[in-house]
Design a protein around this motif. Structure first.
Motif, PDB file in Angstrom:
ATOM      1  N   TYR A   1       0.838  -1.196   0.000  1.00 46.34           N
ATOM      2  CA  TYR A   1       0.000   0.000   0.000  1.00 46.34           C
ATOM      3  C   TYR A   1       0.878   1.253   0.000  1.00 46.34           C
ATOM      4  CZ  TYR A   1      -4.299   2.565   0.829  1.00 46.34           C
ATOM      5  OH  TYR A   1      -5.384   3.395   0.688  1.00 46.34           O
ATOM      6  N   SER A   2       0.385   2.325  -0.618  1.00 45.54           N
ATOM      7  CA  SER A   2       1.081   3.610  -0.619  1.00 45.54           C
ATOM      8  C   SER A   2       0.488   4.502   0.452  1.00 45.54           C
ATOM      9  CB  SER A   2       0.968   4.286  -1.992  1.00 45.54           C
ATOM     10  OG  SER A   2       1.665   3.532  -2.968  1.00 45.54           O
ATOM     11  N   TYR A   3       1.345   5.004   1.340  1.00 45.40           N
ATOM     12  CA  TYR A   3       0.907   5.817   2.464  1.00 45.40           C
ATOM     13  C   TYR A   3       1.361   7.261   2.298  1.00 45.40           C
ATOM     14  CZ  TYR A   3      -0.351   1.463   4.777  1.00 45.40           C
ATOM     15  OH  TYR A   3      -0.930   0.254   5.078  1.00 45.40           O
ATOM     16  N   GLN A   4       0.531   8.181   2.778  1.00 43.10           N
ATOM     17  CA  GLN A   4       0.842   9.598   2.755  1.00 43.10           C
ATOM     18  C   GLN A   4       1.328  10.047   4.130  1.00 43.10           C
ATOM     19  OE1 GLN A   4       0.666  11.620   0.033  1.00 43.10           O
ATOM     20  NE2 GLN A   4       0.140   9.808  -1.161  1.00 43.10           N
ATOM     21  N   LEU A   5       2.059  11.164   4.172  1.00 49.59           N
ATOM     22  CA  LEU A   5       2.480  11.758   5.434  1.00 49.59           C
ATOM     23  C   LEU A   5       1.260  11.974   6.324  1.00 49.59           C
ATOM     24  CD1 LEU A   5       4.610  13.274   7.212  1.00 49.59           C
ATOM     25  CD2 LEU A   5       3.946  15.350   5.996  1.00 49.59           C
ATOM     26  N   GLY A   6       1.318  11.464   7.552  1.00 52.00           N
ATOM     27  CA  GLY A   6       0.227  11.662   8.499  1.00 52.00           C
ATOM     28  C   GLY A   6      -0.782  10.542   8.564  1.00 52.00           C
ATOM     29  N   ASP A   7      -0.741   9.594   7.623  1.00 59.31           N
ATOM     30  CA  ASP A   7      -1.670   8.465   7.685  1.00 59.31           C
ATOM     31  C   ASP A   7      -1.473   7.710   8.997  1.00 59.31           C
ATOM     32  OD1 ASP A   7      -2.836   8.976   5.259  1.00 59.31           O
ATOM     33  OD2 ASP A   7      -1.727   7.447   4.148  1.00 59.31           O
ATOM     34  N   GLN A   8      -2.590   7.254   9.586  1.00 58.70           N
ATOM     35  CA  GLN A   8      -2.544   6.546  10.857  1.00 58.70           C
ATOM     36  C   GLN A   8      -3.065   5.128  10.667  1.00 58.70           C
ATOM     37  OE1 GLN A   8      -4.207   8.907  14.128  1.00 58.70           O
ATOM     38  NE2 GLN A   8      -4.101  10.691  12.778  1.00 58.70           N
ATOM     39  N   ILE A   9      -2.323   4.163  11.208  1.00 59.40           N
ATOM     40  CA  ILE A   9      -2.693   2.763  11.009  1.00 59.40           C
ATOM     41  C   ILE A   9      -2.489   1.996  12.319  1.00 59.40           C
ATOM     42  CG2 ILE A   9      -2.218   2.725   8.532  1.00 59.40           C
ATOM     43  CD1 ILE A   9       0.327   1.189  10.889  1.00 59.40           C
ATOM     44  N   ARG A  10      -2.953   0.753  12.325  1.00 64.00           N
ATOM     45  CA  ARG A  10      -2.674  -0.128  13.453  1.00 64.00           C
ATOM     46  C   ARG A  10      -1.923  -1.361  12.943  1.00 64.00           C
ATOM     47  NH1 ARG A  10      -8.201  -1.085  12.430  1.00 64.00           N
ATOM     48  NH2 ARG A  10      -8.713  -3.286  12.080  1.00 64.00           N
ATOM     49  N   HIS A  11      -1.050  -1.892  13.807  1.00 62.43           N
ATOM     50  CA  HIS A  11      -0.260  -3.059  13.430  1.00 62.43           C
ATOM     51  C   HIS A  11       0.031  -3.868  14.686  1.00 62.43           C
ATOM     52  CE1 HIS A  11       2.572  -5.538  11.186  1.00 62.43           C
ATOM     53  NE2 HIS A  11       3.454  -5.353  12.157  1.00 62.43           N
ATOM     54  N   GLU A  12      -0.513  -5.087  14.743  1.00 63.88           N
ATOM     55  CA  GLU A  12      -0.296  -6.010  15.858  1.00 63.88           C
ATOM     56  C   GLU A  12      -0.597  -5.354  17.202  1.00 63.88           C
ATOM     57  OE1 GLU A  12       3.666  -7.482  15.391  1.00 63.88           O
ATOM     58  OE2 GLU A  12       3.121  -8.803  13.720  1.00 63.88           O
ATOM     59  N   GLY A  13      -1.717  -4.626  17.237  1.00 65.42           N
ATOM     60  CA  GLY A  13      -2.186  -4.038  18.489  1.00 65.42           C
ATOM     61  C   GLY A  13      -1.602  -2.684  18.832  1.00 65.42           C
ATOM     62  N   ASP A  14      -0.629  -2.205  18.044  1.00 63.29           N
ATOM     63  CA  ASP A  14      -0.042  -0.885  18.276  1.00 63.29           C
ATOM     64  C   ASP A  14      -0.484   0.076  17.173  1.00 63.29           C
ATOM     65  OD1 ASP A  14       1.424  -1.578  20.606  1.00 63.29           O
ATOM     66  OD2 ASP A  14       2.922  -2.554  19.334  1.00 63.29           O
ATOM     67  N   TYR A  15      -0.263   1.375  17.413  1.00 61.35           N
ATOM     68  CA  TYR A  15      -0.726   2.402  16.488  1.00 61.35           C
ATOM     69  C   TYR A  15       0.456   3.231  16.015  1.00 61.35           C
ATOM     70  CZ  TYR A  15      -5.055   1.055  18.767  1.00 61.35           C
ATOM     71  OH  TYR A  15      -6.101   0.327  19.273  1.00 61.35           O
ATOM     72  N   TYR A  16       0.369   3.703  14.738  1.00 60.05           N
ATOM     73  CA  TYR A  16       1.486   4.424  14.141  1.00 60.05           C
ATOM     74  C   TYR A  16       0.968   5.539  13.244  1.00 60.05           C
ATOM     75  CZ  TYR A  16       4.107   0.285  15.559  1.00 60.05           C
ATOM     76  OH  TYR A  16       4.663  -0.734  16.285  1.00 60.05           O
ATOM     77  N   ARG A  17       1.820   6.552  13.064  1.00 57.22           N
ATOM     78  CA  ARG A  17       1.560   7.659  12.151  1.00 57.22           C
ATOM     79  C   ARG A  17       2.712   7.727  11.161  1.00 57.22           C
ATOM     80  NH1 ARG A  17       3.262  13.039  11.903  1.00 57.22           N
ATOM     81  NH2 ARG A  17       1.750  14.513  11.033  1.00 57.22           N
ATOM     82  N   ALA A  18       2.411   7.872   9.860  1.00 52.56           N
ATOM     83  CA  ALA A  18       3.446   7.899   8.829  1.00 52.56           C
ATOM     84  C   ALA A  18       4.272   9.173   8.937  1.00 52.56           C
ATOM     85  CB  ALA A  18       2.820   7.790   7.444  1.00 52.56           C
TER      86      ALA A  18
END
Length: 285
Positions: free
Chosen positions: A86-103
């Motif tokens: 997937y292509s992500y933009q600056l500021g996109d927010q996602i979850r991964h294995e129970g944790d959260y991240y911002r691009a």
């Protein structure tokens, strides 16, 4: 080798055609594209992930270069699961294995690269939850010319090469505040000045790696942003003296410590003797 604004201030010419560009222009080989520009290609809409020039013969069309172009399908849904490919933009927010991240920067998570968020802190910033859009606490900002900016970092902002970037937009807080004060009343001018500052910061931080091709790429990206900055003026001589002084201030601010000055000198040395291609025309967002 240029330093921000100076060389091109003396030699700039307007390259855009006299006619108005269509809202969504067709992609063309040889053209320059600023980050965020949308184009049409084979009946679909793509958005530029990086500022670049579509070099002739390189086959860098949107469908073939996911590192440069993202098929436009709307923003990432808040807290959607991270996905390879997937292509992500600056500021996109996602979850991964129970944790959260911002691009931290726009990028494509190419399949097979194992660019999962915990593995690449340069691309992903851990956040407490998806509602935490910005790491700058509410109320802990200033407003300059209608633009919300982080607080003045003061002497703390000069202790490291990277300085302080409290809102993680890729621009040092002291530089962002300066640009808001100087060109914040003109939204497009501020946008392109921020893009140039973001690229210059990348030059400073990567100068120790002795990667000449990266220097070439960043220089080309910076030049495109500069061209778009100039397009906000009616002609090359409008406010010439002010722009010359502005460029000197920006250059001095970026190089306001000995480590930063040395990094800029190293970047300049790597660019010495390189050949740079100018795009046939360029698209500004």
């Amino acid at each position: 080798m240029r330093r921000p604004f100076l060389a091109a201030l003396l030699t700039t010419t307007l390259l855009v055609p006299a006619f108005a560009a269509p809202p969504l222009p067709e992609w063309r080989e040889g053209d320059g594209y600023l980050i965020g520009v949308a184009v049409q290609y084979q009946g679909q809409t793509y958005r530029a992930l990086q500022s670049h020039t579509a070099q002739k013969g390189a086959n860098w069309n949107p469908a073939s270069t996911p590192a440069l172009w993202q098929l436009h399908h709307g923003p990432v849904q808040r807290c959607s699961p991270w996905q390879a490919g997937y292509s992500y933009q600056l500021g996109d927010q996602i979850r991964h294995e129970g944790d959260y991240y911002r691009a931290r920067q726009a990028h494509t998570a190419h399949a097979g690269t194992e660019w999962q968020p915990p593995r690449v802190p340069a691309l992903w910033q851990p956040i407490a939850q998806c509602d935490a859009v910005t790491p700058v606490p509410p109320g802990n900002t200033d407003t300059i010319n209608g633009i919300k900016v982080p607080p003045d970092p003061g002497a703390a902002g000069r202790k490291t090469l990277a300085g302080i970037d409290a809102d993680n937009d890729g621009v040092r807080d002291d530089v962002q505040r300066f640009l808001a004060q100087e060109v914040g009343k003109h939204p497009a001018r501020f946008k392109y000045a921020m893009e140039m500052a973001r690229i210059t910061q990348q030059e400073i931080l990567s100068a120790g790696g002795n990667d000449r091709e990266r220097v070439r790429t960043l220089t080309n990206q910076w030049s495109l942003a500069l061209d778009c900055f100039y397009d906000t003026y009616k002609n090359p001589t409008e406010d010439y003296e002010w722009r010359l002084n502005f460029s000197k201030k920006v250059a001095a601010l970026h190089a306001n410590t000995s480590d930063r000055m040395n990094a800029i000198k190293n970047s300049d040395a790597m660019a010495s003797g390189m050949m740079f291609r100018s795009p046939i025309r360029y698209q500004c967002d």
